[in-house]
Design a protein around this motif. Structure first.
Motif: not given
Length: 256
Positions: A168-175
């Motif tokens: 996963l690439d940056e799974p928490s970004s923009n959440l």
């Protein structure tokens, strides 16, 4: 599956324009581990993970050397079909992976390309959507979903392939905080080897007992996430900063 989930040995890579991105990377991830890949922008993290299923590397242009194996299978041109079943990549922007009219169609796309049809395909799609809590949205168009829901569907499109390794690439970004927590709960419950690029250091601590720290195309540290995040000198030397007031030594990490 024989051998470690991921084994990278002396991996060197330069892009076709001559820019050197990796300088002799070595690491091993055992089956079932959850590992965070940390480092500043430009450290080589994305270049590294794109070698794991042959998107980058000798099979796709550029120059380099070294060896990458997934479950004992070398990442070579003749093995790419097998490798791409073993390794599922979830990109940072879910819209890079969602392009079909409905959620169901998106999740079915990969398995259908493997030849699944009828009830077997329906079961595979339902299973993947249940894993991410999106089974009630199967008939909606992806663009009608929130960003967090689209990211969960993007994960489902990969899980439908039943990969051995999930990257996963940056799974928490923009959440938002609720979507971030929901995704963490989903990822923590998956029975799969996980490698996660992230700048979200508390997320790394929450989900991954172990972390690899990259900088300038090299692995500069490999250890327990708590220990790496608690080393102020190491963090400063590699341009990583914890959120204000966050103490990694005061927070419980993942349970294995």
């Amino acid at each position: 599956m024989s051998g470690p989930a991921i084994q990278v040995e002396r991996l060197v890579f330069a892009y076709p324009d001559g820019r050197q991105a990796l300088y002799g990377v070595d690491f091993t991830v055992e089956r079932g581990e959850r590992v965070a890949l940390l480092g500043p922008n430009g450290a080589g993290k994305t270049t590294l993970v794109l070698h794991l299923n042959g998107i980058l590397g000798s099979v796709a242009g550029g120059t380099g050397s070294g060896r990458v194996q997934i479950g004992g299978t070398g990442v070579h041109r003749e093995h790419l079909t097998v490798i791409r079943r073993k390794v599922g990549l979830v990109f940072q922007d879910p819209d890079d992976q969602l392009f079909m009219p409905t959620v169901r169609d998106d999740v079915a796309f990969g398995p259908a390309n493997l030849g699944l049809r009828g009830a077997e395909l329906d079961e595979r799609v339902h299973e993947a959507l249940v894993q991410v809590g999106m089974q009630d949205y199967a008939d909606l168009a992806p663009h009608h979903l929130s960003f967090g829901q689209r990211r969960r569907v993007a994960v489902a499109t990969v899980l439908a392939m039943r990969p051995e390794v999930l990257v996963l690439d940056e799974p928490s970004s923009n959440l938002d905080p609720a979507a971030r927590r929901e995704l963490a709960d989903i990822l923590a419950g998956l029975d799969v080897t996980l490698l996660m690029i992230t700048h979200d250091l508390p997320y790394a601590l929450q989900l991954c007992e172990r972390s690899l720290l990259m900088n300038n195309g090299r692995i500069v540290a490999d250890g327990k996430t708590r220990d790496l995040l608690g080393d102020a000198d190491l963090m400063a030397a590699n341009r990583l900063e914890l959120p204000y007031g966050f103490d990694p030594l005061s927070v419980s990490g993942p349970e294995r």
